[in-house]
Write an enzyme that holds these catalytic residues in place. Structure first.
Site, mmCIF file in Angstrom:
data_model
loop_
_atom_site.group_PDB
_atom_site.id
_atom_site.type_symbol
_atom_site.label_atom_id
_atom_site.label_comp_id
_atom_site.label_asym_id
_atom_site.label_seq_id
_atom_site.Cartn_x
_atom_site.Cartn_y
_atom_site.Cartn_z
ATOM 1 N N SER A 121 -2.196 -8.273 9.654
ATOM 2 C CA SER A 121 -2.802 -7.328 9.158
ATOM 3 C C SER A 121 -4.215 -6.972 9.907
ATOM 4 O O SER A 121 -4.549 -7.924 10.627
ATOM 5 C CB SER A 121 -3.338 -7.448 7.676
ATOM 6 O OG SER A 121 -4.099 -6.538 7.107
ATOM 7 N N LYS A 173 2.741 -10.923 3.334
ATOM 8 C CA LYS A 173 2.209 -9.661 3.770
ATOM 9 C C LYS A 173 2.773 -8.507 2.896
ATOM 10 O O LYS A 173 2.058 -7.619 2.740
ATOM 11 C CB LYS A 173 2.726 -9.438 5.195
ATOM 12 C CG LYS A 173 2.401 -8.251 6.008
ATOM 13 C CD LYS A 173 0.794 -8.088 6.031
ATOM 14 C CE LYS A 173 0.330 -6.840 6.614
ATOM 15 N NZ LYS A 173 0.886 -5.626 6.684
ATOM 16 N N HIS A 176 0.318 -8.555 -0.041
ATOM 17 C CA HIS A 176 -0.846 -8.102 0.614
ATOM 18 C C HIS A 176 -0.860 -6.796 0.586
ATOM 19 O O HIS A 176 -1.821 -5.795 0.210
ATOM 20 C CB HIS A 176 -1.058 -8.816 2.043
ATOM 21 C CG HIS A 176 -2.252 -8.013 2.685
ATOM 22 N ND1 HIS A 176 -2.060 -6.694 3.448
ATOM 23 C CD2 HIS A 176 -3.447 -8.450 3.072
ATOM 24 C CE1 HIS A 176 -3.040 -6.385 4.029
ATOM 25 N NE2 HIS A 176 -3.891 -7.140 3.825
ATOM 26 N N ASN A 177 0.117 -5.930 0.971
ATOM 27 C CA ASN A 177 0.241 -4.187 1.014
ATOM 28 C C ASN A 177 0.484 -3.918 -0.307
ATOM 29 O O ASN A 177 -0.213 -2.836 -0.564
ATOM 30 C CB ASN A 177 1.365 -4.235 2.090
ATOM 31 C CG ASN A 177 0.878 -4.187 3.543
ATOM 32 O OD1 ASN A 177 0.293 -5.239 3.889
ATOM 33 N ND2 ASN A 177 1.306 -3.419 4.225
ATOM 34 N N GLU A 180 -2.993 -3.695 -1.471
ATOM 35 C CA GLU A 180 -3.846 -2.760 -0.662
ATOM 36 C C GLU A 180 -3.258 -1.405 -1.515
ATOM 37 O O GLU A 180 -4.264 -0.450 -1.620
ATOM 38 C CB GLU A 180 -2.793 -2.522 0.609
ATOM 39 C CG GLU A 180 -3.647 -1.647 1.876
ATOM 40 C CD GLU A 180 -2.805 -2.106 2.888
ATOM 41 O OE1 GLU A 180 -3.289 -2.938 3.778
ATOM 42 O OE2 GLU A 180 -2.289 -1.171 3.473
HETATM 43 O O1 LIG Z 1 -2.711 -4.533 6.699
HETATM 44 C C1 LIG Z 1 -2.353 -3.681 7.481
HETATM 45 O O2 LIG Z 1 -3.043 -3.787 8.422
HETATM 46 C C2 LIG Z 1 -1.842 -2.835 6.703
HETATM 47 O O3 LIG Z 1 -1.254 -3.037 5.454
HETATM 48 C C3 LIG Z 1 -0.378 -2.115 7.792
HETATM 49 O O4 LIG Z 1 0.188 -3.202 8.003
HETATM 50 C C4 LIG Z 1 0.321 -1.134 6.787
HETATM 51 O O5 LIG Z 1 1.642 -1.235 6.879
HETATM 52 C C5 LIG Z 1 0.030 0.216 7.436
HETATM 53 O O6 LIG Z 1 -1.122 0.596 7.650
HETATM 54 C C6 LIG Z 1 0.703 1.402 6.232
HETATM 55 O O7 LIG Z 1 1.406 0.909 5.021
HETATM 56 P P1 LIG Z 1 2.031 1.927 4.374
HETATM 57 O O8 LIG Z 1 2.732 3.071 5.040
HETATM 58 O O9 LIG Z 1 3.130 1.233 3.462
HETATM 59 O O10 LIG Z 1 0.722 2.491 3.683
#
Ligand SMILES: O=C(O)[C@H](O)[C@@H](O)[C@H](O)[C@H](O)COP(=O)(O)O
Length: 301
Positions: A121, A173, A176-177, A180
């Protein structure tokens, strides 16, 4: 230490440069000649074939794969494998599905290779801030890569760690996303409510800046949101269209499989799906049903 990197895009290219600055030897491959030339110009070695990549690294080699998840990872491994030798290590630093990761690990390890998954990330800021790395794989293999992780991380002993066996890095991860997605959705909704309250004439940039200092909802994501508002307060010229690369939906599937209720992450994902449907069929169905049972007016296009 020496590291090969495959994929010199926004992530791989910047990681190569962060490693070079700390004195590591980096050899990078990308299909884009511009990307390999840029790497060479920066003082590392950019090469135009996987053969050259492998030939320019001394054994046991460590090669970091930073390509889109799915087939590109399998194809890269299939092409690399015949060029590599026992003891060499593959690191998948992309956003792979953890189930694919476990399958790849179970195929490669009996053949004598190491395979490490690293959820990475940090986006385009990682080159200066460092990358947060969630690592899965066999302990001694992860440990052998310590100098690389210590350099890429925000601090030598912080922002990275082995979180479990193969697949654990990509699983963490993935979650984590998912988080996000939920955080992003909450900020977006909050700012929309503020904007809609026209009678108060609220200044979104001022409010974002106030929240950045001391508030309970301050965060790096809010800092980036504030920067975006500063550049374009009404988000003019942008389509309300939000893609997703897979991690959010895998989080939702996993929550369902594990019987964990995750309504915020699920709804955040579905909002993204909805953002891509213009004048969608579901809403036209609702309008027509309402018209059928109640004679309520429909809006014609
Ligand atoms: O932690 C990170 O740096 C982000 O989570 C990254 O890994 C992410 O995958 C993309 O920025 C877009 O993800 P999406 O297309 O699923 O929004």
């Amino acid at each position: 230490m020496e590291l090969g990197i495959i994929g010199l895009g926004k992530m791989g290219g910047n990681m190569a440069e962060r490693l070079r600055r700390a004195g590591h030897k980096v050899v990078g491959f990308d299909f884009s000649k511009e990307a390999t030339a840029k790497l060479t110009a920066a003082g590392s070695l950019g090469v135009d074939s996987l053969e050259d990549l492998v030939a320019n690294l001394s054994a046991p080699r460590a090669i970091w794969i930073m390509v889109p998840s799915g087939d590109p990872v399998d194809q890269t491994i299939a092409k690399l494998k015949p060029l590599m030798q026992k003891g060499d290590i593959f690191i998948d630093g992309g956003n792979s599905n953890y189930k694919d990761t476990q399958r790849r690990h179970d195929e490669l390890v009996p053949e004598g290779f190491g395979f490490v998954d690293c959820g990475t990330s940090g986006g385009i800021w990682g080159i200066s801030e460092g990358y947060s790395m969630m690592i899965g794989g066999d302990k001694e293999v992860v440990e052998s890569l310590r100098p690389i992780f210590e350099t890429l991380a925000p601090g030598k002993d912080e922002g990275w760690g082995r979180v479990g066996p193969s697949g654990a890095g990509h699983f963490v991860k993935m979650v984590h996303n998912g988080i996000e997605y939920g955080l992003m959705q909450a900020y977006a909704e909050g700012f929309s409510i503020l904007k809609a309250k026209k009678v108060l004439d609220l200044d979104l940039l001022q409010i974002a800046s106030i929240w950045q200092k001391g508030s309970v909802v301050r965060s790096w994501l809010l800092d980036l949101t504030t920067d975006a508002l500063r550049k374009n307060i009404n988000l003019d010229g942008l389509e309300a269209f939000v893609p997703d690369s897979g991690e959010g939906r895998w989080t939702v599937f996993e929550a369902i499989d594990l019987n964990v209720s995750a309504p915020v992450i699920t709804e955040s994902l579905l909002r993204r799906v909805r953002s891509r449907e213009e004048n969608n069929f579901t809403d036209r169905m609702l309008a027509v049903m309402r018209n059928e049972f109640g004679g309520h007016a429909v809006k014609k296009s």
